[in-house]
Design a protein around this motif. Sequence first.
Motif, PDB file in Angstrom:
ATOM      1  N   LYS A 153      -0.416   0.733   8.112  1.00 23.78           N
ATOM      2  CA  LYS A 153       0.115   1.532   7.004  1.00 23.78           C
ATOM      3  C   LYS A 153      -0.019   3.025   7.296  1.00 23.78           C
ATOM      4  CE  LYS A 153      -2.357   2.875   3.809  1.00 23.78           C
ATOM      5  NZ  LYS A 153      -3.042   4.130   3.347  1.00 23.78           N
ATOM      6  N   LEU A 206      -3.821  -2.059   6.833  1.00 22.44           N
ATOM      7  CA  LEU A 206      -4.075  -0.680   6.410  1.00 22.44           C
ATOM      8  C   LEU A 206      -3.987   0.290   7.585  1.00 22.44           C
ATOM      9  CD1 LEU A 206      -6.965  -1.186   3.821  1.00 22.44           C
ATOM     10  CD2 LEU A 206      -4.529  -0.745   3.387  1.00 22.44           C
ATOM     11  N   ALA A 212       0.840  -1.197   0.000  1.00 18.10           N
ATOM     12  CA  ALA A 212       0.000   0.000   0.000  1.00 18.10           C
ATOM     13  C   ALA A 212       0.870   1.241   0.000  1.00 18.10           C
ATOM     14  CB  ALA A 212      -0.931   0.014   1.206  1.00 18.10           C
ATOM     15  N   CYS A 239      -4.049   0.016  -2.450  1.00 19.22           N
ATOM     16  CA  CYS A 239      -3.632  -1.227  -1.801  1.00 19.22           C
ATOM     17  C   CYS A 239      -3.708  -2.370  -2.803  1.00 19.22           C
ATOM     18  CB  CYS A 239      -4.523  -1.542  -0.596  1.00 19.22           C
ATOM     19  SG  CYS A 239      -4.079  -3.061   0.281  1.00 19.22           S
TER      20      CYS A 239
END
Length: 612
Positions: A555, A552, A512, A518
């Motif tokens: 991230k 995520l 990502a 992503c």
Amino acid sequence: MKLADKIAAHQDWPFFTFEFFPPKTNQGFENLLSRISRLSKLNPLAISITWGASGTTKDRSLELAGLTQQDYGVDTVLHLTCTNMEKGTVDDALRAAKERGIQNILALRGDPPRGQEYWIPTDPRFAHGIDLVSYIRSSPEFSSAFCIGVAAYPDGHPDREMDEDAEIDKLKDKVDAGADYIVTQLFYDVDNFLRWLGKVRDRGINVPVIPGIMPLQTYSSFLRLTKLCGSKIPASLHSELEAVKHDDQQVKEFGIRLATDMIRKLVGSGKVPGVHFCTLNLEKSVQRVLESLGWTNPRDTPRTKNKLIADTPGDAVHTNSVDSELLVTPITAAHSVTSGLSSAPAADRELGSGEINSATTWDEFPNGRFGDFKSPAFGNQDQWGGSVVTRPEATDAWGNPKTLDDLTSLFVRYLDNSEILTTPFTQGPLSSETRMIITHLQRLNKRGWWTVGSQPAVDGAPSEDEVVGWGPRDGYVFQKCFVEFFANREDVAKIEKAIEKEGGGWISYFAADQKGECRTNVPDDGRNAVTWGIFPGQEIAQSTIIERESFLSWKEEAFSIWSEWASFYPPGSAERKLLESVRDERWLVSVVHHDFKNPMALWTFFEESLLR
């Protein structure tokens, strides 16, 4: 009811309060409600809901505080910070709290949003916690509606901007401005706290002072939080903890005993009316401490200001932290969570830790960054938000990188264990676990793929192993090998192609960028357990899970670290331009090989498919 009034009405026995933070994910939020419901049955005097660093969780905070106040009927304290707040937003927050029946506010300055080098108020009228106190007290709309608490720092404020006497003077100013009670930062030196409290009282501060207690959960989280908070650690505590740091169960048991002993000493001094538990959204340790104190059923168990009465001996602590009736079936286990705070990222360190799939204990060993996103403890682990690294520390440790080669050199030297002992993605030197795969990580970093997380494959190591072990003794632990690094877009495409062509279905990946794109070969509902354990009398515990939502979430944290690092250098400087370009252009990549019985499987793939 206002907290100060409740404290005054309970002078004949010690009280306790619980602090929670809003999880980052919807399912974590829903599961936290169940956890709060269970803990509410222990009859806390109040529940405290954090506002979150930089006010980023304010909507969640208001929602959660409203539910605990209205649906669970527990008087709730809503944290409120100055960060990113101005008059209109402060008014909105106070009105929203008032509408939900909330009568208690904890007024804090807050910490700077990550990526800003200094704390700069959005509205100059709200630069310090005292400004929130003064504003509320001067408002005809809010003055009588709220009981206001403020923070204090027995070990000194983490910013260390003034000496202790000056800090106590500032605390007196906040009380004179209208604060009704004080909650302290966590600490572990009771004697120092009582000395500090004596100076506070001598200064004419007579409102209740509630000490903040945080039971130790893991050795790594203890190190991080005490550094963040600037807590003073007695030498005896440090040596005792060092002796058990490789045994998660013993660390947790030690933490329960320590918190119990601290509270006994605090309340036994006759100077402390109650305590505030920083739960980190975890459940079992707090419950165990209260059981040891005899405080779990206040309606039936008498408690007095200077004496604790319990059915068990004073030093009694359960030896088995798992209640058999809390075990769940394989069917419900498939839908439960297993581990982990979404802690601040750590580079190339051991990630595994966990215990059984129980509603109260599924995340009681929060070592893993990739805990299940459904966990109530998935989110911010800091008490009131904040970053561990200061600007001087950053520039001293990492110098002045101006080129990509400079960054590669920094990460390689860290792995070489030379003069660089940390990176922005880790708070300490390499772990022993990382050294098991050090040559492979060095190869990736020299390639310009800067690693920020990894673990070796493990096939049935004893749970008490000092390098890879975790959880209770007499078990066996397993790990899939994974590595996580930053790479450019072109390399991501090469990695994807190689996995598709030569991975043979054994390799999963996520990639990502900062903008939100992503890529992955994992199904949307895919859940990849990369660390698990088998322990006597328990179901299989999956302590580290990598799936889309948790990746995520991490991230976002990972790219914000580049922003924070860049902020340590002047605008327009070569260093800031470089670090911001990395943030904007690089991708975070996580690659897992499922063949945990072959320790070389992932590294053979990299060598034969990508590094030749």
